[in-house]
Design a protein around this motif. Structure first.
Motif: not given
Length: 227
Positions: A93-111
């Motif tokens: 749950f934690l790993a997949d949530s973080c991976a999902t969030v990081c994927g969206v943030l990266e696409q938005a240019g938020l690092k």
């Protein structure tokens, strides 16, 4: 500054919200249940799942301004606070949530992302007292530790400017978001010097998470904290 929050309705997350707002910052919180977080000036609440790309994007779209950083305080859930209680959260749950969030943030240019983790993850396992290791291995806390470990490994493969804050045993005596925070000791990535009696209050961890996010500390590194 504006912040994006995951886990804002949790015990530590509520302190993060209060400390950000009290310092004049604003925040957008993605929560699974709208009633889990009280509306406050400067806080935008969006209902959704941290496992959903579209829900995360909707939260970013609803933000009054682009977040300077994300603070991730999600944790796994058991049926009760007992360390022997059955695990409710799904595996990863934690790993997949973080991976999902990081994927969206990266696409938005938020690092920038600051993640609340736990002592015992990664290279800090070797510094845990033997009794602490035994407790984690024999109770259902081991599932949260495993999930944090997967997150720890996978976030290092991203392009995010991450920080992993590894808290020693959390103290929940001061659950009110207005309680006084105490300073923390930083014990490096591996937690050298951790003792069996070490603990850290949720208010103290929240204060440190906010400080790290605002000041850009410990970028692409992990740090163990204790009171």
């Amino acid at each position: 500054m504006h912040f994006f929050l995951l886990g804002a309705s949790g015990r530590t997350g509520q302190h993060v919200v209060s400390q950000l707002l009290s310092q004049g910052h604003t925040a957008t919180a993605l929560v699974r249940t709208s009633s889990s977080l009280a509306p406050r000036a400067g806080l935008t609440i969006v209902t959704g799942s941290p496992l959903s790309n579209s829900d995360i994007q909707s939260a970013l779209d609803a933000s009054p301004s682009s977040p300077s950083a994300t603070i991730f305080t999600l944790n796994t859930v058991r049926k009760s606070d007992s360390p022997f209680a059955a695990q409710v959260s799904p595996p990863r749950f934690l790993a997949d949530s973080c991976a999902t969030v990081c994927g969206v943030l990266e696409q938005a240019g938020l690092k920038r992302i600051v993640v609340m983790s736990t002592a015992g993850v990664g290279d800090s396992w070797g510094q845990l007292p033997l009794l602490s290791k035994g407790f984690m291995r024999l109770t259902n806390i081991k599932y949260a530790l495993q999930d944090h470990g997967i997150l720890d490994n996978e976030i290092r493969l991203t392009k995010m400017d991450w920080t992993l804050v590894r808290a020693v045993m959390l103290k929940f005596d001061d659950e009110k978001p207005t309680d006084t925070k105490k300073d923390v000791r930083t014990l490096g990535s591996n937690g050298e010097g951790m003792g069996l009696g070490d603990s850290v209050s949720v208010a103290s961890v929240a204060s440190f998470l906010v400080k790290v996010a605002i000041e850009g500390l410990f970028v692409r590194s992990a740090v163990v904290v204790a009171n």
